[in-house]
Design a protein around this motif. Structure first.
Motif, PDB file in Angstrom:
ATOM      1  N   THR A  17      99.594  51.807 -40.635  1.00 43.76           N
ATOM      2  CA  THR A  17      98.492  52.345 -39.820  1.00 43.76           C
ATOM      3  C   THR A  17      97.739  53.434 -40.570  1.00 43.76           C
ATOM      4  O   THR A  17      96.504  53.453 -40.609  1.00 43.76           O
ATOM      5  N   TYR A  18      98.494  54.347 -41.183  1.00 44.93           N
ATOM      6  CA  TYR A  18      97.879  55.445 -41.944  1.00 44.93           C
ATOM      7  C   TYR A  18      97.036  54.896 -43.091  1.00 44.93           C
ATOM      8  O   TYR A  18      95.905  55.346 -43.324  1.00 44.93           O
ATOM      9  N   ARG A  19      97.589  53.875 -43.797  1.00 44.96           N
ATOM     10  CA  ARG A  19      96.862  53.311 -44.932  1.00 44.96           C
ATOM     11  C   ARG A  19      95.563  52.624 -44.488  1.00 44.96           C
ATOM     12  O   ARG A  19      94.515  52.762 -45.110  1.00 44.96           O
ATOM     13  N   ILE A  20      95.624  51.892 -43.375  1.00 40.35           N
ATOM     14  CA  ILE A  20      94.415  51.196 -42.887  1.00 40.35           C
ATOM     15  C   ILE A  20      93.326  52.199 -42.518  1.00 40.35           C
ATOM     16  O   ILE A  20      92.152  52.021 -42.865  1.00 40.35           O
ATOM     17  N   ILE A  21      93.704  53.285 -41.829  1.00 42.80           N
ATOM     18  CA  ILE A  21      92.705  54.294 -41.439  1.00 42.80           C
ATOM     19  C   ILE A  21      92.124  54.949 -42.681  1.00 42.80           C
ATOM     20  O   ILE A  21      90.913  55.211 -42.769  1.00 42.80           O
ATOM     21  N   GLN A  22      92.978  55.222 -43.681  1.00 42.88           N
ATOM     22  CA  GLN A  22      92.478  55.797 -44.928  1.00 42.88           C
ATOM     23  C   GLN A  22      91.505  54.838 -45.624  1.00 42.88           C
ATOM     24  O   GLN A  22      90.481  55.259 -46.164  1.00 42.88           O
ATOM     25  N   ASP A  23      91.827  53.532 -45.639  1.00 49.13           N
ATOM     26  CA  ASP A  23      90.946  52.543 -46.264  1.00 49.13           C
ATOM     27  C   ASP A  23      89.597  52.460 -45.550  1.00 49.13           C
ATOM     28  O   ASP A  23      88.610  52.002 -46.140  1.00 49.13           O
ATOM     29  N   HIS A  24      89.546  52.869 -44.301  1.00 50.79           N
ATOM     30  CA  HIS A  24      88.279  52.893 -43.541  1.00 50.79           C
ATOM     31  C   HIS A  24      87.578  54.248 -43.631  1.00 50.79           C
ATOM     32  O   HIS A  24      86.645  54.527 -42.863  1.00 50.79           O
ATOM     33  N   GLN A  25      88.037  55.103 -44.581  1.00 53.96           N
ATOM     34  CA  GLN A  25      87.495  56.452 -44.722  1.00 53.96           C
ATOM     35  C   GLN A  25      87.607  57.234 -43.412  1.00 53.96           C
ATOM     36  O   GLN A  25      86.731  58.012 -43.022  1.00 53.96           O
ATOM     37  N   GLY A  26      88.694  56.983 -42.693  1.00 50.81           N
ATOM     38  CA  GLY A  26      88.904  57.649 -41.420  1.00 50.81           C
ATOM     39  C   GLY A  26      90.017  58.668 -41.499  1.00 50.81           C
ATOM     40  O   GLY A  26      90.491  59.053 -42.573  1.00 50.81           O
ATOM     41  N   GLU A  27      90.451  59.103 -40.325  1.00 46.89           N
ATOM     42  CA  GLU A  27      91.471  60.149 -40.228  1.00 46.89           C
ATOM     43  C   GLU A  27      92.350  59.857 -39.019  1.00 46.89           C
ATOM     44  O   GLU A  27      91.855  59.402 -37.985  1.00 46.89           O
ATOM     45  N   ILE A  28      93.653  60.112 -39.143  1.00 48.97           N
ATOM     46  CA  ILE A  28      94.577  59.918 -38.020  1.00 48.97           C
ATOM     47  C   ILE A  28      95.414  61.180 -37.841  1.00 48.97           C
ATOM     48  O   ILE A  28      95.825  61.808 -38.814  1.00 48.97           O
ATOM     49  N   ARG A  29      95.588  61.558 -36.557  1.00 49.22           N
ATOM     50  CA  ARG A  29      96.343  62.760 -36.235  1.00 49.22           C
ATOM     51  C   ARG A  29      97.369  62.432 -35.164  1.00 49.22           C
ATOM     52  O   ARG A  29      97.216  61.476 -34.426  1.00 49.22           O
ATOM     53  N   MET A  30      98.386  63.311 -35.062  1.00 51.99           N
ATOM     54  CA  MET A  30      99.440  63.109 -34.077  1.00 51.99           C
ATOM     55  C   MET A  30      99.792  64.439 -33.443  1.00 51.99           C
ATOM     56  O   MET A  30      99.910  65.462 -34.118  1.00 51.99           O
ATOM     57  N   ASP A  31      99.916  64.428 -32.114  1.00 53.68           N
ATOM     58  CA  ASP A  31     100.336  65.620 -31.381  1.00 53.68           C
ATOM     59  C   ASP A  31     101.442  65.206 -30.424  1.00 53.68           C
ATOM     60  O   ASP A  31     101.272  64.253 -29.652  1.00 53.68           O
ATOM     61  N   SER A  32     102.594  65.887 -30.476  1.00 58.78           N
ATOM     62  CA  SER A  32     103.730  65.468 -29.659  1.00 58.78           C
ATOM     63  C   SER A  32     104.481  66.679 -29.148  1.00 58.78           C
ATOM     64  O   SER A  32     104.601  67.693 -29.837  1.00 58.78           O
ATOM     65  N   LYS A  33     104.966  66.552 -27.890  1.00 55.53           N
ATOM     66  CA  LYS A  33     105.773  67.595 -27.284  1.00 55.53           C
ATOM     67  C   LYS A  33     107.003  66.945 -26.674  1.00 55.53           C
ATOM     68  O   LYS A  33     106.878  65.975 -25.910  1.00 55.53           O
ATOM     69  N   LEU A  34     108.160  67.473 -27.010  1.00 55.56           N
ATOM     70  CA  LEU A  34     109.408  66.907 -26.515  1.00 55.56           C
ATOM     71  C   LEU A  34     109.433  66.945 -24.981  1.00 55.56           C
ATOM     72  O   LEU A  34     109.117  67.965 -24.366  1.00 55.56           O
ATOM     73  N   GLY A  35     109.801  65.804 -24.408  1.00 55.32           N
ATOM     74  CA  GLY A  35     109.901  65.709 -22.960  1.00 55.32           C
ATOM     75  C   GLY A  35     108.585  65.448 -22.256  1.00 55.32           C
ATOM     76  O   GLY A  35     108.566  65.191 -21.049  1.00 55.32           O
ATOM     77  N   LYS A  36     107.444  65.501 -22.979  1.00 54.69           N
ATOM     78  CA  LYS A  36     106.138  65.298 -22.342  1.00 54.69           C
ATOM     79  C   LYS A  36     105.381  64.101 -22.882  1.00 54.69           C
ATOM     80  O   LYS A  36     104.577  63.510 -22.178  1.00 54.69           O
ATOM     81  N   GLY A  37     105.596  63.729 -24.127  1.00 54.84           N
ATOM     82  CA  GLY A  37     104.919  62.553 -24.656  1.00 54.84           C
ATOM     83  C   GLY A  37     104.236  62.820 -25.979  1.00 54.84           C
ATOM     84  O   GLY A  37     104.269  63.935 -26.528  1.00 54.84           O
ATOM     85  N   THR A  38     103.590  61.787 -26.499  1.00 53.48           N
ATOM     86  CA  THR A  38     102.953  61.826 -27.816  1.00 53.48           C
ATOM     87  C   THR A  38     101.545  61.259 -27.720  1.00 53.48           C
ATOM     88  O   THR A  38     101.294  60.304 -26.988  1.00 53.48           O
ATOM     89  N   THR A  39     100.623  61.849 -28.492  1.00 52.53           N
ATOM     90  CA  THR A  39      99.244  61.363 -28.555  1.00 52.53           C
ATOM     91  C   THR A  39      98.867  61.129 -30.012  1.00 52.53           C
ATOM     92  O   THR A  39      98.956  62.042 -30.839  1.00 52.53           O
ATOM     93  N   PHE A  40      98.472  59.880 -30.346  1.00 54.43           N
ATOM     94  CA  PHE A  40      97.924  59.554 -31.646  1.00 54.43           C
ATOM     95  C   PHE A  40      96.412  59.418 -31.509  1.00 54.43           C
ATOM     96  O   PHE A  40      95.922  58.724 -30.598  1.00 54.43           O
ATOM     97  N   SER A  41      95.656  60.068 -32.401  1.00 58.85           N
ATOM     98  CA  SER A  41      94.191  59.976 -32.387  1.00 58.85           C
ATOM     99  C   SER A  41      93.732  59.579 -33.782  1.00 58.85           C
ATOM    100  O   SER A  41      94.156  60.186 -34.773  1.00 58.85           O
TER     101      SER A  41
END
Length: 612
Positions: free
Chosen positions: A582-606
């Motif tokens: 996933t990271y490689r594909i976004i990089q190949d599209h000149q894009g950016e990927i981020r991740m924010d996660s909190k234990l017990g509450k969930g994770t968000t990938f953008s």
């Protein structure tokens, strides 16, 4: 023994025959219900269109009356004549002005007459004054439909549309004496309006519409002797031997109260057919003056469409006949095949037992060989993963690709041998053979390893994206369709929050779908006990933002730093390549990927993608 087998076969045959015919009967019933529902839906659309046309017609008359009232007094008689010539094709019978409330004399009219009494009519001043003095939600007064006692319009039902014209809407029409107020009116042919929009409309092959006013009188019907008569009485007058309670109840409780829907009723005729029959029925209101706070202020007609139920079912009769023919052919074929199989089984029973014993011995030998092959594959795969991890740590990615490609090729051959051998052996075993479960495990493991090798191959042989202009929202919706069933199975609810004004972006559609599938798969695996996933899209700083948010367990801080590293995984059976790809594909599209996660509450990938 043979006697018991014959009895068991007969019982099975009876059970299967009953099941087939029951399924065929249920299918026929469900087909009838579906066709009835779809047909009534089409009838309802026709009824809505007729009702909307009638509403639009009265809105046009109100607009014409407003224009007529706004004319100055210069040569008003000539303007009245001119307006009448324009409007008479819109079922306008007369227009003009009445001077004093309560007077039936006309100041101006076209056609030119001295009094409404010459038309066999009286202007309903009491209703008009009550409507205008009570602060109506509409400046226009619509009378009930009226049948003239005599005169040129005695053959039809008419309706007044009127409003206060001079000196203005502020002058009370019930003042004593009147403050110079006058009423401008247009007299319309109510039956003509209904005929204009209902005549010629056909539902199905022979279904027809009818229109009633808010008193239940037919304004239009294909039966000429029904037009102008009360719908509650005219049917029983024609054929008193049939109960019309259902249609009369529908008219009273639904149509005259402005309801819309579908139903059925019993009738005694349809065009030239004279017999008791069930008709499918759809109805919709024509709100000439919609109610605001009090439904009694509303002026409405209602449009109905009816067609014999037998006509609708006649459309599917060939399908039903073919269905029963297919069921009969199936039963005949099954019985014949059952007899043949039974005879063959008696003849070859002993030979089959010997072959089963021989294949069982062969299976045991094959199982040992397959176990050894599996161990070799697992050892080779472990060596491959360890080699790749070492190469990543030494930042020599090109070497990873070369080694992974070579090992994948070498491993795939024994995998194919193992999977094919297991499948071949399983085909020779009976369903209840205990060796089948072991072979299925071998085959499943081989497929899992092959899938893992494919992921390694995809990661080590990146393909340049083939970009085309694409709507990201469409790719999201297509991906949701692919995973919806799996999410339902694990009790995970997926919702979308997509920006409707998202522009197109140049992306590789296949690769972006792979990114979405990887992120959604990670999300639902992070919520094993059930939860929710939300996919959102937005335009942020001239880039498309897509977020995948879950309500899972979250990821600890120490693992977040390595989450995009190849072969890093927190799952028992994961390869650690999903997020790396996933990271490689976004990089190949000149894009950016981020991740924010909190234990017990969930994770968000953008992830963010440029538009070009």
């Amino acid at each position: 023994m043979i006697h018991k087998q014959i009895l068991a076969g007969i019982a099975l045959l009876i059970l299967l025959t009953s099941t087939v015919f029951f399924i065929a009967y249920r299918a026929n019933t469900e087909l009838q219900d579906i066709v009835t529902s779809q047909f009534n839906t089409q009838q309802l659309l026709l009824a809505r269109n007729i009702a909307l046309d009638i509403e639009t017609h009265f809105e046009f008359i109100e607009t014409a009356l407003t224009t007529y009232m706004s004319s100055d007094n210069y040569d008003l008689q000539a303007k009245t004549r001119s307006s009448y010539q324009i409007l008479k094709s819109w079922q306008v019978l007369a227009l003009g002005k009445l001077a004093v409330p309560g007077d039936q004399g006309l100041l101006i009219s076209s056609p030119e007459i001295d009094s409404l009494q010459d038309l066999g009519l009286k202007f309903p001043w009491d209703e008009f004054k009550e409507h205008m003095s009570s602060g109506p939600h509409s400046p226009f007064f619509h009378s009930q439909t009226i049948k003239p006692e005599n005169g040129p319009f005695a053959h039809t039902h008419v309706q007044f549309i009127a409003a206060v014209s001079q000196p203005g809407m502020s002058a009370p029409v019930n003042a004593d004496p009147p403050l110079g107020s006058a009423a401008s009116f247009i007299l319309v042919d109510a039956m003509g309006i209904a005929h204009r929009y209902a005549h010629g409309v056909v539902s199905g092959l022979t279904g027809y519409p009818w229109v009633i006013d808010n008193k239940g009188y037919f304004m239009y019907h294909v039966e000429k002797d029904f037009v102008g008569n009360n719908s509650f009485n005219v049917r029983s007058e024609r054929n008193p031997d049939i109960s019309y309670q259902r249609i009369n109840t529908l008219v009273a409780d639904k149509l005259l109260k402005g309801k819309e829907g579908t139903d059925w009723y019993i009738s005694g005729w349809h065009w030239n057919m004279k017999r008791e029959m069930k008709k499918l029925f759809a109805y919709s209101p024509a709100l000439i003056v919609p109610a605001e706070n009090d439904e009694s202020n509303a002026v409405l007609w209602s449009v109905g469409l009816a067609v014999p139920e037998s006509e609708v079912y006649g459309l599917i009769q060939p399908v039903v006949i073919r269905q029963w023919i297919v069921a009969g052919i199936f039963m005949f074929t099954f019985v014949a095949g059952l007899m043949v199989l039974y005879l063959i089984s008696l003849r070859w029973n002993q030979d089959l037992a010997g072959k089963v014993e021989e294949k069982t011995r062969h299976l045991m030998t094959s199982e040992t060989l397959l176990r050894k092959e599996k161990e070799k594959v697992e050892l080779s795969l472990q060596a491959l993963l360890e080699t790749q991890q070492e190469l990543v740590r030494s930042e020599r990615f090109a070497a990873i690709g070369e080694a992974a490609s070579h090992l994948s090729h070498e491993i795939k051959n024994p995998l194919m041998l193992m999977s094919g051998f297991a499948t071949q052996v399983m085909r020779t075993l009976q369903e209840n053979d205990p060796g089948r479960e072991k072979l299925q495990i071998v085959s499943q493991e081989a497929k899992r390893l092959e899938k893992m090798l494919n992921q390694v191959r995809d990661f080590t042989r990146p393909q340049s994206p083939s970009k085309t202009k694409s709507q990201i929202n469409n790719l999201i919706q297509e991906t949701v369709k692919l995973v919806k069933e799996e999410l339902d199975l694990v009790n995970v609810n997926l919702s979308l929050n997509l920006s409707p004004e998202l522009p197109e972006a140049k992306v590789d559609q296949s690769q972006i779908k792979q990114v979405l599938i990887n992120l959604v798969k990670n999300a639902w695996e992070a919520t094993p006990g059930g939860g929710s996933i939300t996919i959102s899209s937005n335009l942020v700083n001239n880039r498309i933002q897509v977020t995948v948010e879950d309500t899972g367990a979250g990821i600890s801080k120490d693992k977040q730093k390595e989450i995009f590293n190849p072969f890093f995984t927190t799952k028992d059976k994961g390869t650690g390549l999903g997020l790396a790809v996933t990271y490689r594909i976004i990089q190949d599209h000149q894009g950016e990927i981020r991740m924010d996660s909190k234990l017990g509450k969930g994770t968000t990938f953008s992830f963010y993608l440029p538009l070009y």
